[in-house]
Write an enzyme that holds these catalytic residues in place. Structure first.
Site, PDB file in Angstrom:
ATOM      1  N   TYR A 223       0.834  -1.208   0.000  1.00  0.00           N
ATOM      2  CA  TYR A 223       0.000   0.000   0.000  1.00  0.00           C
ATOM      3  C   TYR A 223       0.878   1.271   0.000  1.00  0.00           C
ATOM      4  CZ  TYR A 223      -2.866   3.844   1.423  1.00  0.00           C
ATOM      5  OH  TYR A 223      -3.458   5.086   1.468  1.00  0.00           O
ATOM      6  N   HIS A 251       1.376  18.478   6.581  1.00  0.00           N
ATOM      7  CA  HIS A 251       0.441  17.627   5.831  1.00  0.00           C
ATOM      8  C   HIS A 251      -0.627  18.558   5.234  1.00  0.00           C
ATOM      9  CE1 HIS A 251      -2.525  13.972   6.039  1.00  0.00           C
ATOM     10  NE2 HIS A 251      -1.902  14.006   4.891  1.00  0.00           N
ATOM     11  N   CYS A 275     -11.041  13.970   4.407  1.00  0.00           N
ATOM     12  CA  CYS A 275     -11.916  14.998   4.975  1.00  0.00           C
ATOM     13  C   CYS A 275     -12.077  16.173   4.019  1.00  0.00           C
ATOM     14  CB  CYS A 275     -11.365  15.506   6.295  1.00  0.00           C
ATOM     15  SG  CYS A 275     -11.414  14.290   7.585  1.00  0.00           S
ATOM     16  N   GLY A 276     -11.825  15.958   2.755  1.00  0.00           N
ATOM     17  CA  GLY A 276     -12.056  17.033   1.799  1.00  0.00           C
ATOM     18  C   GLY A 276     -10.801  17.795   1.410  1.00  0.00           C
ATOM     19  N   ASN A 387     -10.764   3.122   0.391  1.00  0.00           N
ATOM     20  CA  ASN A 387      -9.509   3.876   0.295  1.00  0.00           C
ATOM     21  C   ASN A 387      -8.830   3.641  -1.066  1.00  0.00           C
ATOM     22  OD1 ASN A 387      -7.528   5.633   1.335  1.00  0.00           O
ATOM     23  ND2 ASN A 387      -6.289   3.931   2.125  1.00  0.00           N
TER      24      ASN A 387
HETATM   25  C1  SPV Z   1      -3.271  10.081   3.657  1.00  0.00           C
HETATM   26  O1  SPV Z   1      -3.821   9.067   4.128  1.00  0.00           O
HETATM   27  O2  SPV Z   1      -3.135  11.117   4.317  1.00  0.00           O
HETATM   28  C2  SPV Z   1      -2.786  10.071   2.279  1.00  0.00           C
HETATM   29  C3  SPV Z   1      -2.591   8.796   1.631  1.00  0.00           C
HETATM   30  O3  SPV Z   1      -2.486  11.097   1.747  1.00  0.00           O
HETATM   31  S1  SPV Z   1      -1.262   7.959   2.306  1.00  0.00           S
HETATM   32  O4  SPV Z   1      -0.274   7.825   1.255  1.00  0.00           O
HETATM   33  O5  SPV Z   1      -1.753   6.667   2.727  1.00  0.00           O
HETATM   34  O6  SPV Z   1      -0.727   8.697   3.414  1.00  0.00           O
HETATM   35 MN    MN Z   2      -2.217  12.650   3.237  1.00  0.00          MN
END
Ligand code: SPV
Ligand code: MN
Length: 626
Positions: A223, A251, A275-276, A387
């Protein structure tokens, strides 16, 4: 390893062509890393990717040849499946490797370094046998800029390497420029033993992070959030580096909001997963810089920000032609797209909420699928995973911002914090100042959980700045770094909270999907001093007439005063409960919380209580003055 033996090993294990490509980069630390990985993982062969068109094409072809990606009908489109139980970030098995005497605070998941290294290396031992090791160079941020961080990714998954070629800027030339410098990030990943092309030993899935070495190990998983080193694994390394060097790794999305006439105001925004966040960065009529991770630096008295990436790894659920026309268009055009964990039927991808009827059978992350299929626990398997994702290049989107690759970044006018909150925050509110914004918007962020991480959904969880999953420094220090960041900045960005998920007492959403555009456009007007506002105990909210006009002009809808009152009523008990809930977490779990957090919480609590004494539990915005 001595350099002579490193060189001998590389010469022995690499073809002349790959050896030349690797040694054209004159970096002993990097060479040692590659040699050690070869010895440890025991691949059948090694491919060095320079980022040239031929090398990238090789990765793409390999992903298809070894069955990790399936070509779809549209040119450039492929589909990848992760294992049934490998559909999200594994928070429990993602840990910092801690040397004796180091301290990260109890909220961060860690393991004794020597124990962790030994464990993960034992899982990596001979993990690539019979497979090709891919050695790739990318960079975080635009190349040749103060923001740039060089990276090397070693993986045996061409899907991971292919995804990175979409998501990140090439780094081979950048690596030439850093010469022998030891300052770069290293990622080593192996998907481990496979069954039906997916990682088999999920119980031995590990993501271990060595902050002292800027090195991350990932094994027995595919993943993206666990394997694509430059994404969330690099964010952890970057947060620590940023803390040392006085900048911020967040982030956050970054985007240009197009205000009146030709004005563009740049925003960054932090929202927990699902969450948008991506849909905000893709708001109609606006331009996207990035949807997931941003670096913020101070330059010439301004806060400037870059997208660390150049692609999107976005949630595909509910992407449809009506709500997300720009993404939908790209997902239906001949350009490079990797779909993951969708439903495939007749070589076409299908997903939940795509706006058309789904086939009743096909292939998905559970294998051959039919409607009503259940898993071993008796749970119904949905057509596509919640997801499920798409991975594409931002320049392939019609709304790519022209500043995407600007080495100076974009100047930030506003910062937005948002979460999934059914009953507390109003749809949009401006903090009174930077410190209040950081503390009661960012550091108090909570969200109801979603499918993007493993575990139960719908539980309200604390997630400061939506960065909690990735913090690699004690939480209090991280908050202090954010507070300090406005120093020497003449006009710091204004800070806003948004909430797209407010519900009425019966559980019905109070806003439509399109409304988020209005909240952000209003924020843009505030930043540019174009509109006045109503003062609440927690910040500034819009005046009804300004929203009425924004809804009319931009969405061609009537926004009634009744809507306004319902959505912008200040819910005092809920706001007080939230402060208590969050404060409890800081008091019990975050030993280094800065005192100013408690002081600001007290101030806000007092303002809420004073207002409650005057107006009652639910205060209509019409009863407050501007
Ligand atoms: C998140 O979950 O915040 C994402 C995807 O952007 S991941 O690559 O799984 O972090
Ligand atoms: Mn992310």
């Amino acid at each position: 390893m001595f350099m002579t033996s490193v060189n001998e090993l590389l010469k022995k294990k690499l073809t002349a062509e790959n050896y030349d490509k690797l040694t054209a980069l004159n970096n002993p630390k990097m060479h040692t890393f590659v040699a050690d990985a070869i010895e440890l993982c025991g691949p059948a062969s090694v491919f060095v990717c320079t980022g040239s068109a031929d090398d990238i094409a090789y990765l793409r072809k390999l992903a298809i040849k070894n069955g990790e990606e399936i070509p779809l009908n549209v040119t450039g489109h492929t589909c990848h499946f992760d294992g049934y139980n490998d559909q999200a970030r594994d928070k429990a098995q993602t840990k910092y490797l801690l040397s004796p005497g180091s301290e990260l605070g109890e909220s961060l998941n860690s393991i004794d370094k020597s124990k962790g290294v030994q464990e993960v290396r034992s899982f990596l031992k001979d993990s690539m046998s019979g497979r090709e090791m891919l050695v790739c160079f990318w960079c975080l941020g635009p190349p040749d800029s103060d923001f740039t961080i060089s990276c090397i990714q070693i993986t045996d998954s061409p899907y991971v390497a292919h995804s990175e070629s979409i998501l990140y800027r090439p780094g081979y030339e950048q690596f030439k420029k850093i010469g022998a410098s030891p300052n770069f990030f290293r990622f080593i990943h192996s998907e481990g033993e496979l069954a039906n092309f997916v990682s088999k030993k999920i119980d031995k899935r590990r993501v271990y992070i060595d902050l002292e070495e800027d090195l991350v190990y990932s094994v027995n998983t595919q993943y993206g959030g666990n394997t694509i080193g430059l994404k969330k694994l690099a964010l952890r390394l970057a947060i620590q580096k940023a803390s040392r060097e006085g900048w911020l790794a967040e982030h956050m999305f970054a985007m240009g909001i197009h205000g009146p006439v030709d004005r563009v105001t740049y925003f960054a925004g932090a929202f927990p997963s699902a969450c948008g966040k991506t849909s905000t960065s893709m708001l109609p009529g606006q331009t996207i810089v990035g949807d997931d991770i941003a670096y913020l630096r101070k330059k010439a008295g301004q806060i400037r920000c870059v997208n660390v990436e150049k692609g999107i790894f976005g949630i595909i659920r509910d992407v449809n032609s009506k709500d997300d026309p720009v993404i939908y268009e790209a997902l239906n055009s001949p350009c490079e797209v990797i779909f993951s964990n969708v439903l495939i039927d007749s070589n076409k991808p299908h997903w939940l909420g795509m706006g058309s009827e789904l086939p009743t059978e096909g292939i998905n992350h559970s294998g051959k699928w039919h409607k009503g299929k259940t898993d071993s626990k008796g749970n119904e398997i949905t057509a596509s995973h919640k997801n499920a994702r798409y991975c594409l290049n931002i320049p392939d989107l019609g709304n790519c911002d022209p500043m995407l690759d600007d080495p100076e970044g974009v100047p930030l006018g506003g910062i937005v914090y948002g979460g999934r909150d059914s009953d507390t925050w109003v749809p949009v509110e401006q903090a009174f100042n930077w410190a209040e914004g950081i503390i009661i918007k960012g550091a108090a962020l909570e969200s109801e959980t979603t499918a993007a991480t493993l575990g139960a959904e719908g539980v309200r969880t604390f997630n400061l700045m939506s960065n909690l999953d990735f913090l690699s420094i004690p939480l209090g220090r991280y908050i202090q770094n954010n507070l300090d960041f406005e120093k020497d900045i003449e006009n710091p960005p204004l800070i806003f909270s948004v909430n797209y998920f407010l519900k009425d007492k019966k559980g019905k959403y109070l806003n439509g999907m399109a409304d988020k555009l209005i909240w952000i456009l209003w924020a843009e007007l505030r930043i540019n001093d174009d509109v006045d506002a109503v003062q609440t105990p927690t910040g500034f909210i819009p005046i009804y007439e300004d929203l009425e006009k924004l809804f009319q002009d931009n969405l061609d809808t009537e926004y009634t005063q009744k809507d306004y009152v319902q959505q912008f009523t200040i819910r005092i008990p809920e706001n007080l409960a939230k402060l208590d809930r969050v404060e409890k977490i800081y008091r019990e779990k975050v030993a280094d919380t800065p005192q100013i957090l408690y002081d600001i919480f007290d101030d806000v609590r007092k303002r809420l209580k004073d207002a409650q004494a005057r107006h009652g539990d639910n205060i209509s915005p019409l009863d407050l003055s501007n």
